[in-house]
Design an enzyme around this catalytic site. Structure first.
Site, PDB file in Angstrom:
ATOM      1  N   LYS A   1       0.835  -1.209   0.000  1.00  0.00           N
ATOM      2  CA  LYS A   1       0.000   0.000   0.000  1.00  0.00           C
ATOM      3  C   LYS A   1       0.861   1.246   0.000  1.00  0.00           C
ATOM      4  O   LYS A   1       2.022   1.238   0.440  1.00  0.00           O
ATOM      5  CB  LYS A   1      -0.950   0.036   1.200  1.00  0.00           C
TER       6      LYS A   1
ATOM      7  N   ASP B   1      -2.555  -2.005   9.865  1.00  0.00           N
ATOM      8  CA  ASP B   1      -2.598  -1.995   8.399  1.00  0.00           C
ATOM      9  C   ASP B   1      -3.042  -3.336   7.803  1.00  0.00           C
ATOM     10  O   ASP B   1      -3.178  -3.446   6.580  1.00  0.00           O
ATOM     11  CB  ASP B   1      -1.208  -1.667   7.832  1.00  0.00           C
TER      12      ASP B   1
HETATM   13  O1  C5P Z   1      -0.681  -1.500  14.540  1.00  0.00           O
HETATM   14  P1  C5P Z   1       0.767  -1.682  14.279  1.00  0.00           P
HETATM   15  O2  C5P Z   1       1.356  -2.820  15.081  1.00  0.00           O
HETATM   16  O3  C5P Z   1       1.132  -1.774  12.845  1.00  0.00           O
HETATM   17  O4  C5P Z   1       1.462  -0.364  14.817  1.00  0.00           O
HETATM   18  C1  C5P Z   1       2.843  -0.283  15.025  1.00  0.00           C
HETATM   19  C2  C5P Z   1       3.158   0.944  15.858  1.00  0.00           C
HETATM   20  O5  C5P Z   1       2.955   2.135  15.084  1.00  0.00           O
HETATM   21  C3  C5P Z   1       2.285   1.131  17.089  1.00  0.00           C
HETATM   22  O6  C5P Z   1       2.781   0.416  18.191  1.00  0.00           O
HETATM   23  C4  C5P Z   1       2.370   2.637  17.300  1.00  0.00           C
HETATM   24  O7  C5P Z   1       3.606   2.977  17.900  1.00  0.00           O
HETATM   25  C5  C5P Z   1       2.417   3.173  15.888  1.00  0.00           C
HETATM   26  N1  C5P Z   1       1.068   3.529  15.392  1.00  0.00           N
HETATM   27  C6  C5P Z   1       0.469   4.672  15.894  1.00  0.00           C
HETATM   28  N2  C5P Z   1      -0.787   5.025  15.444  1.00  0.00           N
HETATM   29  C7  C5P Z   1      -1.417   4.263  14.515  1.00  0.00           C
HETATM   30  C8  C5P Z   1      -0.817   3.106  13.987  1.00  0.00           C
HETATM   31  C9  C5P Z   1       0.444   2.764  14.449  1.00  0.00           C
HETATM   32  O8  C5P Z   1       1.035   5.366  16.733  1.00  0.00           O
HETATM   33  N3  C5P Z   1      -2.617   4.637  14.091  1.00  0.00           N
END
Ligand code: C5P
Length: 315
Positions: A9, A139
């Site tokens: 993406k 994601d």
């Molecule tokens: O959800 P995911 O594990 O991909 O997110 C990785 C990190 O990215 C989270 O722990 C956070 O630090 C950051 N993040 C965030 N806000 C979001 C998505 C991700 O701060 N909406």
């Protein structure tokens, strides 16, 4: 044996709101799925074998092959949901840049959900797969859905968006990756430093741009180029200032616009057509500002078995 193809993406809008109490940021996140993608092949494992992993591709050595890999976690999560053993071998053919801001790990998680669901004959309804995907990462649900979609919340609450025709992109792969949490933290630090503040009480969650949605619906690359935005770009450039050279090189090569893809460090360039994308990719590869440059197009559907044809599944 089931092989699932899954797209990478780019965020055509990544509006970042304030830091929430749970450590995530509320987003206005317009995801766009591109043809550059990975393939995940699931093969039944012997009883008691658990989940085993292999990865091929130019950056395979950067992919963790332990239990932390999102594809392995996805297989275990799906099996647990159905009360079965996760005995499966997952072979990942990796084309999406690793830690590149293109949701490559999330893509493999989504592909593993679809591949294991088919291999184990589970027929899990899409809303349940989306729920499991959201547990794996912000994601991952979009990689199941594909196309173009608005992600609210931390990016997991999806609404498919209308889009006409095809857009042509070039992705410039940087040397090394960037950690997504580190880029969000840098965004918060920059907001604190300039006096804006970083908390959810100080930063309202942005809305999707009306100009951007209209450009997508009209299939107009010039209008889309003008409306592209990424609130994480400044943070990514702060951590990796040399990305500015790559963005400049893409524009000099004739791209309509360039931006950092998600949390970076991959840079994304929009071209006016397929020939334009080929020319920009060639010039970028020769510029010395990136490790590789890949022309591609989108939108494309989300994770699905290779023999499946048809439009992206509806939620
Ligand atoms: O959800 P995911 O594990 O991909 O997110 C990785 C990190 O990215 C989270 O722990 C956070 O630090 C950051 N993040 C965030 N806000 C979001 C998505 C991700 O701060 N909406």
């Amino acid at each position: 044996m089931i092989t699932v193809r899954v797209p990478a993406k780019v965020n055509v809008q990544l509006g970042v709101g304030g830091l929430r109490a749970d450590g995530f940021h509320d987003l206005a996140n317009v995801f766009f799925a591109v043809a550059l993608g990975d393939e995940v092949t699931a093969t039944a494992g012997a009883p008691g074998s658990g989940v085993t992993l292999a990865c091929t591709g130019p950056d395979a050595d950067q992919v963790p092959l332990d239990g932390s890999n999102l594809a392995a976690r996805a297989a275990r999560l799906l099996a647990a949901r159905h009360g079965i053993e996760a005995d499966v071998h997952l072979a990942i053919a990796k084309a999406i840049p690793v830690a590149g801001g293109m949701a490559g790990g999330s893509a493999d998680g989504a592909a593993a959900l679809v591949a294991c669901d088919a291999l184990w004959g589970l027929d899990t309804p899409l809303p349940v797969l989306l729920e499991l995907a959201a547990e794996l990462g912000s994601d991952v649900p979009f990689a199941l859905l594909g196309g173009v979609a608005l992600g609210r919340g931390r990016g997991e609450l999806l609404e498919p968006l209308p889009v006409a025709g095809s857009f042509h992109w070039v992705f410039a792969v940087a040397e090394g990756g960037l950690s997504t949490p580190a880029v969000f933290r840098e965004c918060d630090r920059l907001r604190e430093a300039d006096g804006t503040g970083s908390g959810a009480d100080r930063v309202p969650t942005p809305d999707p741009s009306a100009e951007l949605l209209a450009a997508l619906a009209a299939g107009d690359p010039v209008a889309l180029a003008e409306a592209l935005s990424n609130d994480l770009q400044q943070a990514a450039l702060s951590l990796r200032p040399e990305l500015a050279d790559c963005l400049r090189a893409g524009l000099e090569a004739g791209a309509l616009a360039g931006l950092v893809s998600g949390s970076g460090p991959t840079c994304a360039f929009l071209a006016k057509d397929a020939a334009g994308a080929e020319a920009v990719a060639e010039a970028l590869a020769a510029s010395g500002t990136c490790r590789a440059a890949h022309p591609t197009h989108g939108p494309v559907p989300g994770a699905r078995p290779l023999d499946t044809v048809g439009p992206a599944a509806a939620v």
